[in-house]
Structure formats: structure tokens, C-alpha cells
Design a protein around this motif. Structure first.
Motif, PDB file in Angstrom:
ATOM      1  N   ASP A  16      57.972 -23.492  -5.852  1.00  0.00           N
ATOM      2  CA  ASP A  16      57.101 -22.883  -6.854  1.00  0.00           C
ATOM      3  C   ASP A  16      55.644 -23.288  -6.638  1.00  0.00           C
ATOM      4  OD1 ASP A  16      56.248 -21.366  -8.979  1.00  0.00           O
ATOM      5  OD2 ASP A  16      56.655 -22.912 -10.472  1.00  0.00           O
ATOM      6  N   SER A  17      55.193 -23.062  -5.426  1.00  0.00           N
ATOM      7  CA  SER A  17      53.793 -23.341  -5.084  1.00  0.00           C
ATOM      8  C   SER A  17      53.338 -22.260  -4.115  1.00  0.00           C
ATOM      9  CB  SER A  17      53.661 -24.747  -4.493  1.00  0.00           C
ATOM     10  OG  SER A  17      52.303 -25.053  -4.226  1.00  0.00           O
ATOM     11  N   LEU A  18      52.428 -22.606  -3.216  1.00  0.00           N
ATOM     12  CA  LEU A  18      51.883 -21.647  -2.270  1.00  0.00           C
ATOM     13  C   LEU A  18      52.221 -22.057  -0.841  1.00  0.00           C
ATOM     14  CD1 LEU A  18      48.300 -21.204  -3.799  1.00  0.00           C
ATOM     15  CD2 LEU A  18      50.377 -19.882  -4.301  1.00  0.00           C
ATOM     16  N   THR A  19      52.317 -21.072   0.020  1.00  0.00           N
ATOM     17  CA  THR A  19      52.435 -21.338   1.448  1.00  0.00           C
ATOM     18  C   THR A  19      51.062 -21.750   1.979  1.00  0.00           C
ATOM     19  OG1 THR A  19      51.870 -19.073   2.057  1.00  0.00           O
ATOM     20  CG2 THR A  19      54.213 -19.546   1.626  1.00  0.00           C
ATOM     21  N   PRO A  20      50.972 -22.275   3.200  1.00  0.00           N
ATOM     22  CA  PRO A  20      49.647 -22.537   3.785  1.00  0.00           C
ATOM     23  C   PRO A  20      48.755 -21.301   3.768  1.00  0.00           C
ATOM     24  CG  PRO A  20      51.329 -23.645   5.073  1.00  0.00           C
ATOM     25  CD  PRO A  20      52.063 -22.797   4.061  1.00  0.00           C
ATOM     26  N   THR A  21      49.353 -20.136   4.037  1.00  0.00           N
ATOM     27  CA  THR A  21      48.590 -18.889   3.948  1.00  0.00           C
ATOM     28  C   THR A  21      48.123 -18.651   2.521  1.00  0.00           C
ATOM     29  OG1 THR A  21      49.720 -17.853   5.816  1.00  0.00           O
ATOM     30  CG2 THR A  21      48.760 -16.374   4.183  1.00  0.00           C
ATOM     31  N   GLY A  22      48.999 -18.936   1.555  1.00  0.00           N
ATOM     32  CA  GLY A  22      48.648 -18.749   0.153  1.00  0.00           C
ATOM     33  C   GLY A  22      47.463 -19.585  -0.274  1.00  0.00           C
ATOM     34  N   TRP A  23      47.408 -20.828   0.205  1.00  0.00           N
ATOM     35  CA  TRP A  23      46.274 -21.681  -0.144  1.00  0.00           C
ATOM     36  C   TRP A  23      44.970 -21.128   0.426  1.00  0.00           C
ATOM     37  CZ3 TRP A  23      46.108 -24.930  -3.935  1.00  0.00           C
ATOM     38  CH2 TRP A  23      47.260 -25.592  -4.355  1.00  0.00           C
ATOM     39  N   LYS A  24      45.024 -20.564   1.622  1.00  0.00           N
ATOM     40  CA  LYS A  24      43.828 -19.938   2.199  1.00  0.00           C
ATOM     41  C   LYS A  24      43.420 -18.718   1.370  1.00  0.00           C
ATOM     42  CE  LYS A  24      44.901 -21.436   6.919  1.00  0.00           C
ATOM     43  NZ  LYS A  24      45.302 -21.021   8.286  1.00  0.00           N
ATOM     44  N   GLU A  25      44.426 -17.926   0.945  1.00  0.00           N
ATOM     45  CA  GLU A  25      44.135 -16.774   0.109  1.00  0.00           C
ATOM     46  C   GLU A  25      43.506 -17.192  -1.216  1.00  0.00           C
ATOM     47  OE1 GLU A  25      47.751 -13.804   1.611  1.00  0.00           O
ATOM     48  OE2 GLU A  25      47.972 -14.969  -0.234  1.00  0.00           O
ATOM     49  N   ALA A  26      44.037 -18.254  -1.811  1.00  0.00           N
ATOM     50  CA  ALA A  26      43.518 -18.729  -3.094  1.00  0.00           C
ATOM     51  C   ALA A  26      42.068 -19.191  -2.972  1.00  0.00           C
ATOM     52  CB  ALA A  26      44.391 -19.859  -3.630  1.00  0.00           C
ATOM     53  N   GLU A  27      41.743 -19.811  -1.854  1.00  0.00           N
ATOM     54  CA  GLU A  27      40.370 -20.272  -1.640  1.00  0.00           C
ATOM     55  C   GLU A  27      39.422 -19.082  -1.448  1.00  0.00           C
ATOM     56  OE1 GLU A  27      37.154 -22.641  -1.494  1.00  0.00           O
ATOM     57  OE2 GLU A  27      39.192 -23.209  -2.080  1.00  0.00           O
ATOM     58  N   LEU A  28      39.848 -18.093  -0.674  1.00  0.00           N
ATOM     59  CA  LEU A  28      39.022 -16.897  -0.489  1.00  0.00           C
ATOM     60  C   LEU A  28      38.845 -16.152  -1.811  1.00  0.00           C
ATOM     61  CD1 LEU A  28      40.479 -15.622   2.899  1.00  0.00           C
ATOM     62  CD2 LEU A  28      38.209 -16.612   2.519  1.00  0.00           C
ATOM     63  N   LEU A  29      39.895 -16.109  -2.594  1.00  0.00           N
ATOM     64  CA  LEU A  29      39.811 -15.504  -3.925  1.00  0.00           C
ATOM     65  C   LEU A  29      38.788 -16.235  -4.779  1.00  0.00           C
ATOM     66  CD1 LEU A  29      40.915 -13.706  -6.283  1.00  0.00           C
ATOM     67  CD2 LEU A  29      42.624 -15.508  -6.648  1.00  0.00           C
ATOM     68  N   SER A  30      38.809 -17.557  -4.732  1.00  0.00           N
ATOM     69  CA  SER A  30      37.885 -18.337  -5.556  1.00  0.00           C
ATOM     70  C   SER A  30      36.437 -18.084  -5.158  1.00  0.00           C
ATOM     71  CB  SER A  30      38.209 -19.832  -5.448  1.00  0.00           C
ATOM     72  OG  SER A  30      37.828 -20.369  -4.195  1.00  0.00           O
ATOM     73  N   SER A  44      49.526 -18.533 -16.142  1.00  0.00           N
ATOM     74  CA  SER A  44      50.969 -18.728 -16.284  1.00  0.00           C
ATOM     75  C   SER A  44      51.310 -20.199 -16.127  1.00  0.00           C
ATOM     76  CB  SER A  44      51.688 -17.904 -15.208  1.00  0.00           C
ATOM     77  OG  SER A  44      52.972 -18.412 -14.913  1.00  0.00           O
ATOM     78  N   PRO A  45      52.410 -20.651 -16.733  1.00  0.00           N
ATOM     79  CA  PRO A  45      52.822 -22.052 -16.551  1.00  0.00           C
ATOM     80  C   PRO A  45      53.467 -22.328 -15.194  1.00  0.00           C
ATOM     81  CG  PRO A  45      54.393 -20.908 -17.954  1.00  0.00           C
ATOM     82  CD  PRO A  45      53.251 -19.949 -17.720  1.00  0.00           C
ATOM     83  N   LEU A  46      53.786 -21.294 -14.430  1.00  0.00           N
ATOM     84  CA  LEU A  46      54.485 -21.499 -13.164  1.00  0.00           C
ATOM     85  C   LEU A  46      53.528 -22.013 -12.090  1.00  0.00           C
ATOM     86  CD1 LEU A  46      56.866 -18.405 -13.112  1.00  0.00           C
ATOM     87  CD2 LEU A  46      57.261 -20.705 -14.010  1.00  0.00           C
ATOM     88  N   GLY A  47      54.070 -22.846 -11.203  1.00  0.00           N
ATOM     89  CA  GLY A  47      53.257 -23.564 -10.240  1.00  0.00           C
ATOM     90  C   GLY A  47      52.430 -22.689  -9.332  1.00  0.00           C
ATOM     91  N   ARG A  48      53.002 -21.583  -8.850  1.00  0.00           N
ATOM     92  CA  ARG A  48      52.270 -20.739  -7.910  1.00  0.00           C
ATOM     93  C   ARG A  48      51.036 -20.105  -8.540  1.00  0.00           C
ATOM     94  NH1 ARG A  48      57.303 -18.882  -9.218  1.00  0.00           N
ATOM     95  NH2 ARG A  48      57.578 -16.727  -9.954  1.00  0.00           N
ATOM     96  N   ALA A  49      51.099 -19.800  -9.826  1.00  0.00           N
ATOM     97  CA  ALA A  49      49.924 -19.273 -10.518  1.00  0.00           C
ATOM     98  C   ALA A  49      48.930 -20.383 -10.827  1.00  0.00           C
ATOM     99  CB  ALA A  49      50.348 -18.560 -11.802  1.00  0.00           C
ATOM    100  N   GLN A  50      49.446 -21.533 -11.255  1.00  0.00           N
ATOM    101  CA  GLN A  50      48.580 -22.682 -11.539  1.00  0.00           C
ATOM    102  C   GLN A  50      47.814 -23.098 -10.285  1.00  0.00           C
ATOM    103  OE1 GLN A  50      48.378 -24.981 -14.411  1.00  0.00           O
ATOM    104  NE2 GLN A  50      49.465 -23.562 -15.752  1.00  0.00           N
ATOM    105  N   ASP A  51      48.496 -23.136  -9.149  1.00  0.00           N
ATOM    106  CA  ASP A  51      47.841 -23.550  -7.912  1.00  0.00           C
ATOM    107  C   ASP A  51      46.789 -22.532  -7.479  1.00  0.00           C
ATOM    108  OD1 ASP A  51      49.333 -25.843  -7.837  1.00  0.00           O
ATOM    109  OD2 ASP A  51      50.821 -25.071  -6.433  1.00  0.00           O
ATOM    110  N   THR A  52      47.108 -21.258  -7.627  1.00  0.00           N
ATOM    111  CA  THR A  52      46.127 -20.222  -7.288  1.00  0.00           C
ATOM    112  C   THR A  52      44.883 -20.364  -8.151  1.00  0.00           C
ATOM    113  OG1 THR A  52      47.901 -18.698  -6.638  1.00  0.00           O
ATOM    114  CG2 THR A  52      45.741 -17.734  -7.127  1.00  0.00           C
ATOM    115  N   ALA A  53      45.074 -20.545  -9.436  1.00  0.00           N
ATOM    116  CA  ALA A  53      43.944 -20.664 -10.363  1.00  0.00           C
ATOM    117  C   ALA A  53      43.118 -21.907 -10.093  1.00  0.00           C
ATOM    118  CB  ALA A  53      44.449 -20.671 -11.798  1.00  0.00           C
ATOM    119  N   SER A  54      43.759 -22.964  -9.600  1.00  0.00           N
ATOM    120  CA  SER A  54      43.062 -24.249  -9.452  1.00  0.00           C
ATOM    121  C   SER A  54      41.840 -24.139  -8.553  1.00  0.00           C
ATOM    122  CB  SER A  54      44.018 -25.312  -8.912  1.00  0.00           C
ATOM    123  OG  SER A  54      44.395 -25.045  -7.566  1.00  0.00           O
ATOM    124  N   CYS A  55      41.908 -23.329  -7.520  1.00  0.00           N
ATOM    125  CA  CYS A  55      40.770 -23.188  -6.608  1.00  0.00           C
ATOM    126  C   CYS A  55      39.578 -22.563  -7.317  1.00  0.00           C
ATOM    127  CB  CYS A  55      41.175 -22.352  -5.397  1.00  0.00           C
ATOM    128  SG  CYS A  55      42.490 -23.094  -4.392  1.00  0.00           S
TER     129      CYS A  55
END
Length: 242
Positions: A16-30, A44-55
Motif C-alpha cells: 500500500d505504497s508507491l513503486t519507484p516509478t510512482g515516487w518519481k511520478e509523485a515528485e513530478l506531480l508536486s 485518503s487514509p490509504l498509504g498510496r494516496a498519503q505517499d503521493t500527497a506527501s511530495c
């Protein structure tokens, strides 16, 4: 008012988090969102959304409000072609399109399958919570539009998931959710944008001007992740099949 509905980046569902690609996407989104005026963040309370938002939250030096109803839309049903339970919005087109009620925004949840899965109750929980949030920002739901008690140009960012995103769009645009669940695909880290139109004083409705925008990825020379899609052609073993 504007609403940005943001799907989490490329997910690793096993943790319930992000792949390495997902973390790159989240940073570009930020980096893209950092250039936007945003007044309030909800996640959302789920980890993948929380991690995306964190950036993005780091860029804004801001906190987000976690809302349980922004979790993935999770009621389950017994799909006609499967004896075991599956997501209420994961059907084969040859099955769900046989039922005219699934195209009717007032009666789509009244079939036996949807009733047994209490899908309508879950839908009303989400949409009622959305309306409560909008009321706190000055827009009160009345029938199929919103009464404006505090007109504003606030921008709300909602970090969530594809299934619940379609529920939100269904309610805001007054469309049954089934055609949205099956007719659109929001890529990971994509941004959907809606704004109010107040063509008569005190009466507003929401209009979508962008769905599933991934321009932040293309600007960085990256293709959107395949998650949420199924195989474009059956003979491609590398793309997800049912």
C-alpha cells in the motif's frame, strides 16, 4: 470554486505504497501543483494516496486533512461471470451493459447484485460526505445543483483513487457511475479539474474542464503508468488481462 481530484501515483498494492516509478511520478506531480494556488488539501487514509500527497505537501509546507470516505470505493459484489466477490465497479462490458438501469443515475444501484453488495449505501456515504465538505466551503447541495451561500475561488485538492474519483464525478456531474467507471481511465498521478459556474446568482453547478491530465509526466519525457488499464489487445501477454 475549483476541485482537483488527483489519483495516487503508480501503486505497489502489496505494501500500500508507491513503486519507484510512482515516487518519481509523485515528485513530478508536486512540481506541477506547486505552481498552482491550492487552498485546502484532503487525502485518503490509504498509504498510496498519503505517499503521493506527501511530495506536494512538502512543496507547500502544508498539512492535509485525512478523510476516510476518500479511500478506494470498496463494496464488493458477486460478478455474473465469477462466483466469488469482486469490486463493485470491475465488470465485463458484455455483462453490465445488458442492464439498462446501469445507465440511469437514479436507479443504477437497484439491481439485485448492487443491492446485495449494499453498493448504493456506500455511494450515498461518499456523496453525502462530499456535499458536507462542499457545504463547509460555501456550496450547499439542492437537488442537482448547489446553492451558493459563500461564493469563493478556493481550490480544493483531493488525493484519492480511481474508483472513488468516478463516484465523485458521478455526483458532481449528475451521471450514473457505471458508464464513468467503465468509460474513462485516470492514469496514476493524473489530475482531474472541475470548477463551478454561477450563471444565475446563488445557483452553481460543477463543470469538468480536464480529466486525467498527465501533462506533468509528458513534460518530463515520461509515459503514464499502465495501472488501471487492461490489455489493449488480447494477444499482448505483457498487459493486464481480466
Amino acid at each position: 470554486m475549483r476541485i482537483l481530484i488527483i489519483r495516487h501515483a503508480d501503486p505497489d498494492y502489496t505494501i500500500d505504497s508507491l513503486t519507484p516509478t510512482g515516487w518519481k511520478e509523485a515528485e513530478l506531480l508536486s512540481e506541477r501543483l506547486a505552481k498552482t494556488k491550492i487552498d485546502a488539501f484532503y487525502v485518503s487514509p490509504l498509504g498510496r494516496a498519503q505517499d503521493t500527497a506527501s511530495c506536494t505537501l512538502k512543496k507547500f509546507n502544508a498539512d492535509a486533512v485525512t478523510l476516510s470516505w476518500l479511500r478506494e470505493f470498496d463494496p464488493v459484489i458477486d460478478r455474473p461471470d465469477r462466483p466469488h466477490s469482486t469490486s463493485a465497479w470491475d465488470w465485463l462490458p458484455a455483462d453490465w451493459t445488458k442492464e439498462p438501469r446501469y445507465f440511469d443515475r437514479d436507479h443504477w444501484s437497484e439491481t439485485d447484485i448492487m443491492r446485495e453488495g449494499h453498493v448504493g449505501d456506500a455511494y450515498r456515504e461518499v456523496t453525502g460526505s462530499l456535499d458536507a465538505l462542499l457545504a463547509r466551503h460555501g456550496y450547499i447541495r439542492e437537488k442537482d445543483y448547489y446553492r451558493v451561500v459563500q461564493p469563493n475561488r478556493s481550490v480544493l485538492a483531493l488525493f484519492c483513487h480511481f474508483g472513488v474519483e468516478c463516484v465523485l464525478l458521478s455526483h458532481l456531474l449528475n451521471i450514473a457511475p457505471m458508464p464513468i467507471w467503465h468509460g474513462v481511465c485516470a492514469a496514476p498521478s493524473s489530475v482531474t479539474s472541475l470548477f463551478t459556474e454561477e450563471r444565475r446568482k446563488g445557483i452553481a453547478s460543477f463543470r469538468m474542464n480536464a480529466f486525467g491530465d498527465t501533462s506533468h509526466l509528458y513534460a518530463a519525457g515520461r509515459e503514464p503508468s499502465f495501472a488501471a488499464r487492461f490489455c489493449e489487445t488480447w494477444d499482448n501477454p505483457e498487459e493486464r488481462h481480466d
